[in-house]
Motif scaffolding. Structure first.
Motif, PDB file in Angstrom:
ATOM      1  N   HIS B 182       0.808  -1.220   0.000  1.00 16.74           N
ATOM      2  CA  HIS B 182       0.000   0.000   0.000  1.00 16.74           C
ATOM      3  C   HIS B 182       0.840   1.269   0.000  1.00 16.74           C
ATOM      4  CE1 HIS B 182      -3.753  -2.255   0.761  1.00 16.74           C
ATOM      5  NE2 HIS B 182      -2.962  -3.058   1.450  1.00 16.74           N
ATOM      6  N   ARG B 183       2.064   1.175   0.434  1.00 18.53           N
ATOM      7  CA  ARG B 183       3.012   2.291   0.442  1.00 18.53           C
ATOM      8  C   ARG B 183       2.539   3.554   1.144  1.00 18.53           C
ATOM      9  NH1 ARG B 183       8.487   1.955  -0.175  1.00 18.53           N
ATOM     10  NH2 ARG B 183       8.748  -0.195  -0.843  1.00 18.53           N
ATOM     11  N   PRO B 184       1.991   3.446   2.322  1.00 20.48           N
ATOM     12  CA  PRO B 184       1.777   4.672   3.081  1.00 20.48           C
ATOM     13  C   PRO B 184       3.105   5.105   3.699  1.00 20.48           C
ATOM     14  CG  PRO B 184       1.165   2.798   4.413  1.00 20.48           C
ATOM     15  CD  PRO B 184       1.617   2.233   3.086  1.00 20.48           C
ATOM     16  N   ALA B 185       3.225   6.364   4.043  1.00 17.83           N
ATOM     17  CA  ALA B 185       4.341   6.753   4.901  1.00 17.83           C
ATOM     18  C   ALA B 185       4.031   6.203   6.286  1.00 17.83           C
ATOM     19  CB  ALA B 185       4.463   8.272   4.952  1.00 17.83           C
ATOM     20  N   VAL B 186       5.051   5.633   6.929  1.00 17.80           N
ATOM     21  CA  VAL B 186       4.821   5.024   8.236  1.00 17.80           C
ATOM     22  C   VAL B 186       5.691   5.711   9.281  1.00 17.80           C
ATOM     23  CG1 VAL B 186       5.008   2.914   9.610  1.00 17.80           C
ATOM     24  CG2 VAL B 186       4.243   2.782   7.234  1.00 17.80           C
ATOM     25  N   LEU B 187       5.105   6.027  10.411  1.00 13.20           N
ATOM     26  CA  LEU B 187       5.900   6.406  11.567  1.00 13.20           C
ATOM     27  C   LEU B 187       5.641   5.378  12.653  1.00 13.20           C
ATOM     28  CD1 LEU B 187       7.822   8.595  12.781  1.00 13.20           C
ATOM     29  CD2 LEU B 187       5.826   9.357  14.062  1.00 13.20           C
ATOM     30  N   LEU B 188       6.693   4.608  12.939  1.00  7.68           N
ATOM     31  CA  LEU B 188       6.581   3.563  13.954  1.00  7.68           C
ATOM     32  C   LEU B 188       7.230   4.048  15.243  1.00  7.68           C
ATOM     33  CD1 LEU B 188       6.248   0.548  14.963  1.00  7.68           C
ATOM     34  CD2 LEU B 188       8.470   0.116  13.909  1.00  7.68           C
ATOM     35  N   VAL B 189       6.414   4.237  16.261  1.00  8.17           N
ATOM     36  CA  VAL B 189       6.953   4.618  17.563  1.00  8.17           C
ATOM     37  C   VAL B 189       7.233   3.342  18.340  1.00  8.17           C
ATOM     38  CG1 VAL B 189       6.429   5.748  19.754  1.00  8.17           C
ATOM     39  CG2 VAL B 189       5.697   6.782  17.607  1.00  8.17           C
ATOM     40  N   THR B 190       8.454   3.210  18.851  1.00  9.79           N
ATOM     41  CA  THR B 190       8.787   1.962  19.521  1.00  9.79           C
ATOM     42  C   THR B 190       9.873   2.165  20.568  1.00  9.79           C
ATOM     43  OG1 THR B 190       9.584  -0.292  19.200  1.00  9.79           O
ATOM     44  CG2 THR B 190      10.427   1.379  17.699  1.00  9.79           C
ATOM     45  N   HIS B 191       9.948   1.232  21.504  1.00  5.09           N
ATOM     46  CA  HIS B 191      11.063   1.168  22.438  1.00  5.09           C
ATOM     47  C   HIS B 191      12.136   0.220  21.938  1.00  5.09           C
ATOM     48  CE1 HIS B 191       8.316   2.600  25.760  1.00  5.09           C
ATOM     49  NE2 HIS B 191       9.398   3.324  25.937  1.00  5.09           N
ATOM     50  N   ASP B 192      11.766  -0.565  20.932  1.00  5.93           N
ATOM     51  CA  ASP B 192      12.524  -1.754  20.588  1.00  5.93           C
ATOM     52  C   ASP B 192      13.510  -1.442  19.451  1.00  5.93           C
ATOM     53  OD1 ASP B 192      13.466  -4.175  19.749  1.00  5.93           O
ATOM     54  OD2 ASP B 192      11.518  -5.182  19.881  1.00  5.93           O
ATOM     55  N   VAL B 193      14.787  -1.399  19.790  1.00  4.16           N
ATOM     56  CA  VAL B 193      15.810  -1.054  18.798  1.00  4.16           C
ATOM     57  C   VAL B 193      15.834  -2.083  17.666  1.00  4.16           C
ATOM     58  CG1 VAL B 193      18.283  -0.724  18.452  1.00  4.16           C
ATOM     59  CG2 VAL B 193      17.194   0.151  20.505  1.00  4.16           C
ATOM     60  N   GLU B 194      15.690  -3.361  18.011  1.00 11.07           N
ATOM     61  CA  GLU B 194      15.737  -4.413  16.985  1.00 11.07           C
ATOM     62  C   GLU B 194      14.617  -4.230  15.970  1.00 11.07           C
ATOM     63  OE1 GLU B 194      18.306  -6.550  17.051  1.00 11.07           O
ATOM     64  OE2 GLU B 194      18.884  -5.366  18.814  1.00 11.07           O
ATOM     65  N   GLU B 195      13.438  -3.965  16.497  1.00  9.62           N
ATOM     66  CA  GLU B 195      12.261  -3.757  15.659  1.00  9.62           C
ATOM     67  C   GLU B 195      12.492  -2.595  14.695  1.00  9.62           C
ATOM     68  OE1 GLU B 195       8.297  -4.232  17.535  1.00  9.62           O
ATOM     69  OE2 GLU B 195       8.188  -2.069  17.276  1.00  9.62           O
ATOM     70  N   ALA B 196      13.001  -1.510  15.244  1.00 14.70           N
ATOM     71  CA  ALA B 196      13.248  -0.323  14.427  1.00 14.70           C
ATOM     72  C   ALA B 196      14.242  -0.642  13.307  1.00 14.70           C
ATOM     73  CB  ALA B 196      13.785   0.808  15.306  1.00 14.70           C
ATOM     74  N   MET B 197      15.326  -1.361  13.653  1.00 13.04           N
ATOM     75  CA  MET B 197      16.362  -1.656  12.648  1.00 13.04           C
ATOM     76  C   MET B 197      15.863  -2.619  11.588  1.00 13.04           C
ATOM     77  SD  MET B 197      19.894  -1.864  14.840  1.00 13.04           S
ATOM     78  CE  MET B 197      19.395  -3.308  15.741  1.00 13.04           C
ATOM     79  N   ALA B 198      14.956  -3.503  11.958  1.00 11.93           N
ATOM     80  CA  ALA B 198      14.466  -4.486  10.994  1.00 11.93           C
ATOM     81  C   ALA B 198      13.466  -3.877  10.024  1.00 11.93           C
ATOM     82  CB  ALA B 198      13.816  -5.655  11.729  1.00 11.93           C
ATOM     83  N   LEU B 199      12.697  -2.896  10.470  1.00  7.55           N
ATOM     84  CA  LEU B 199      11.564  -2.438   9.671  1.00  7.55           C
ATOM     85  C   LEU B 199      11.822  -1.130   8.915  1.00  7.55           C
ATOM     86  CD1 LEU B 199       8.595  -3.200  12.119  1.00  7.55           C
ATOM     87  CD2 LEU B 199       9.324  -4.528  10.136  1.00  7.55           C
ATOM     88  N   ALA B 200      12.600  -0.222   9.511  1.00  6.79           N
ATOM     89  CA  ALA B 200      12.561   1.162   9.029  1.00  6.79           C
ATOM     90  C   ALA B 200      13.610   1.460   7.961  1.00  6.79           C
ATOM     91  CB  ALA B 200      12.745   2.112  10.209  1.00  6.79           C
ATOM     92  N   ASP B 201      13.324   2.523   7.169  1.00  5.21           N
ATOM     93  CA  ASP B 201      14.333   3.100   6.288  1.00  5.21           C
ATOM     94  C   ASP B 201      15.187   4.093   7.056  1.00  5.21           C
ATOM     95  OD1 ASP B 201      13.195   1.979   3.909  1.00  5.21           O
ATOM     96  OD2 ASP B 201      11.622   3.503   4.052  1.00  5.21           O
ATOM     97  N   ARG B 202      14.553   4.694   8.048  1.00  4.04           N
ATOM     98  CA  ARG B 202      15.209   5.780   8.768  1.00  4.04           C
ATOM     99  C   ARG B 202      14.790   5.676  10.220  1.00  4.04           C
ATOM    100  NH1 ARG B 202      14.146  11.757   8.629  1.00  4.04           N
ATOM    101  NH2 ARG B 202      12.196  11.295   7.579  1.00  4.04           N
ATOM    102  N   ILE B 203      15.762   5.886  11.101  1.00  5.60           N
ATOM    103  CA  ILE B 203      15.463   5.805  12.522  1.00  5.60           C
ATOM    104  C   ILE B 203      15.775   7.141  13.176  1.00  5.60           C
ATOM    105  CG2 ILE B 203      15.971   4.616  14.699  1.00  5.60           C
ATOM    106  CD1 ILE B 203      16.791   2.187  13.082  1.00  5.60           C
ATOM    107  N   LEU B 204      14.803   7.658  13.918  1.00  2.35           N
ATOM    108  CA  LEU B 204      15.008   8.899  14.651  1.00  2.35           C
ATOM    109  C   LEU B 204      15.063   8.576  16.134  1.00  2.35           C
ATOM    110  CD1 LEU B 204      12.244  10.986  12.863  1.00  2.35           C
ATOM    111  CD2 LEU B 204      14.682  10.939  12.314  1.00  2.35           C
ATOM    112  N   VAL B 205      15.924   9.278  16.844  1.00  2.00           N
ATOM    113  CA  VAL B 205      15.946   9.148  18.300  1.00  2.00           C
ATOM    114  C   VAL B 205      15.471  10.462  18.896  1.00  2.00           C
ATOM    115  CG1 VAL B 205      17.349   8.730  20.351  1.00  2.00           C
ATOM    116  CG2 VAL B 205      17.841   7.495  18.229  1.00  2.00           C
ATOM    117  N   LEU B 206      14.402  10.367  19.660  1.00  2.77           N
ATOM    118  CA  LEU B 206      13.828  11.550  20.289  1.00  2.77           C
ATOM    119  C   LEU B 206      14.353  11.646  21.716  1.00  2.77           C
ATOM    120  CD1 LEU B 206      11.672  13.719  19.514  1.00  2.77           C
ATOM    121  CD2 LEU B 206      10.004  12.327  20.736  1.00  2.77           C
TER     122      LEU B 206
END
Lengths: 256, 256
Positions: B182-206
């Motif tokens: 479907h190609r929506p833009a996704v913002l995944l909020v997570t605590h899980d570093v592994e999850e972020a690295m597996a799924l995202a194109d870009r990772i932001l740290v807030l």
């Protein structure tokens, strides 16, 4: 197979035993008729009064009072609770007054109501309405206040407007509380019916009880008490039936 | 700081991002929850947002979901957004399919909901009550409810945090395949570093209401093994955990 143990553990055993004991005490003269009539003579009176039309007629009068009072009172409770629960200004206006009213025993208002509305039907219906309003109001108001804010947020995030939010989230979420309130209101209606019918009634169950008292007819009094109890029971099972239909989504009922 | 490349946000080369926040602040009392924050998300981009508790993740997500007021701020949001919450937030009094089409109007029919549920692998539970679903099933329903809206921006608020590890892996795969379709833009909020690295194109740290770090992952999903260690080390560093090897076991077992 019904064993001896099953019989001893059955929940109907003790009431039936009490009934038999009562009948025995009446027949042997331990309990005289003018103190408490025997179960058998109560049943005989029940059939006699039903056949003569005396009971159905007076029951209809009482039912009308209770139903009208309950309908007016609970509708008022619903309207006020919606206004107070959904509008901030409504809450500030309505809730303090209701909280004051809450501290006032409705029975104590009977003399005032008689002065205002006379000793006719209006006073009786007004007393029932006034008393049955409160449980509906309090429960529905609390139900609306207690809606899970996370569900409201979720619905808003999907673009639901105020009306859709009320219809899809707030009212269905408050429904269990409303039904609880209605159940309390129904039993209070029957309670107030008993009290209101002590006020110079010329028909109705209370009128029958007063006549029976003057004639020392304890059998008729017991019949009327039974009918009062059945009224309460019927109201309760009505609400229960509505609950099991309207709240089918709740897990306890889903699994059953 | 270290070897990671910090790309200034203003240099994101997309001319028309679906999300753009410029100098966005949000203050509760004395705390600046979001502090002069800049954020852009390109169409179809999968962004993960990491941050410690209290870093402002939830507030940022609520802002993007349109739940918090943002009057007078420089903020661009797409017209169609949808959120998947950690706790699914299905309305328990509506059947699963009714939850999926919530707020879409009366014309949206059952078959549309059914096909959306089919897509997330929940076709067989379309008529179930939400409280009878397992955690994983509820999240699938929640995904179907989001995707049926064809969102330009899909917000995922720690949607897998409450799931068991195996269910989580399956849900990760499902989310990726849905995103690719479907190609929506996704913002995944997570605590899980592994999850972020597996799924995202870009990772932001807030951190303290600002974007403290940003990592782009060039390697395609499925072959990130070579970059993951150093990435993990640097992300954990930004979250306040120092580790040289970037291996979980070493991080925990390290002698002080």
């Amino acid at each position: 197979m019904t064993t001896k143990r099953d019989v001893l553990q059955a929940r109907w055993l003790s009431p039936v035993a009490l009934l038999l004991l009562w009948e025995l005490a009446s027949r042997t003269g331990v309990i005289p008729d003018h103190i408490l009539a025997a179960p058998s003579s109560v049943v005989r009176s029940l059939f006699g009064m039903t056949a003569s039309g005396e009971l159905p007629l007076n029951l209809a009068v009482s039912l009308r009072r209770a139903a009208l009072g309950f309908a007016i009172g609970s509708s008022l409770g619903v309207v006020l609770a919606l206004a107070a629960g959904l509008l901030r200004r409504g809450d500030a206006l309505i809730d303090p007054i209701i909280q004051i009213k809450r501290t006032l025993p409705v029975v104590a208002l009977t003399p005032l109501f008689i002065i205002w509305f006379g000793i006719g039907e209006t006073t009786k219906i007004a007393l029932i309405a006034f008393a049955s309003m409160l449980p509906v109001y309090i429960n529905l108001h609390q139900g609306i206040r207690g809606i899970d804010i996370r569900l409201v947020d979720a619905a808003r995030s999907f673009g639901l407007g105020r009306a859709a939010l009320i219809g899809n989230v707030i009212l269905p979420g408050a429904l269990p509380s409303l039904l609880t309130g209605l159940r309390y209101s129904l039993s209070i209606s029957v309670l107030m019916l008993v009290i209101a019918e002590q006020v110079n009634a010329s028909a109705g169950l209370g009128f029958m009880i007063q006549n029976a008292r003057d004639a020392m007819r304890t059998d008729i009094i017991v019949v009327c008490l039974m009918v009062y109890a059945l009224l309460g029971l019927a109201g309760d099972s009505l609400i229960r039936a509505i609950e099991s239909k309207a709240l089918a989504w709740r897990p306890t009922l889903v699994e059953a | 700081m270290n070897e990671l490349t910090r790309i200034p946000l203003a240099a994101v080369p997309d001319p028309s991002p679906v999300v753009r926040l410029r100098g966005f602040s949000r203050v509760f009392g004395d705390t600046r929850v979001l502090d002069d924050l800049d954020l852009e998300i390109a169409p179809g981009e999968f962004v993960a947002l990491l941050g410690r508790s209290g870093s402002g993740k939830t507030t940022l997500l609520r802002t993007l979901a349109g739940l918090d007021p943002s009057v007078g701020q420089d903020l661009r949001l797409p017209g169609t957004r949808a959120t998947v919450f950690q706790d699914a937030r299905l309305l328990p009094w509506k059947r699963v399919w009714q939850n999926v089409v919530l707020g879409l109007g009366k014309r949206t029919r059952r078959d549309l909901a059914a096909s959306a549920l089919e897509e997330v692998g929940l076709g067989h539970r379309w008529d179930a009550w939400p409280l009878t679903l397992s955690g994983g099933e509820a999240q699938r329903a929640s995904l179907a409810r989001a995707l049926i809206r064809k969102p330009e921006l899909l917000l995922l608020d720690e949607p897998f945090a409450a799931l068991d590890a195996l269910t989580r892996i399956r849900m990760h795969a499902l989310v990726l395949s849905l995103w690719q379709q479907h190609r929506p833009a996704v913002l995944l909020v997570t605590h899980d570093v592994e999850e972020a690295m597996a799924l995202a194109d870009r990772i932001l740290v807030l951190d303290r209401g600002r974007i403290a770090a940003e990592e782009r992952i060039g390697a395609p999903r499925g072959s990130r093994g070579s970059v993951i260690r150093s990435l993990r080390a640097s992300l954990l560093g930004h979250l306040g955990l120092q580790t040289e090897s970037g291996v979980y076991a070493d991080l925990i077992g390290r002698k002080p």
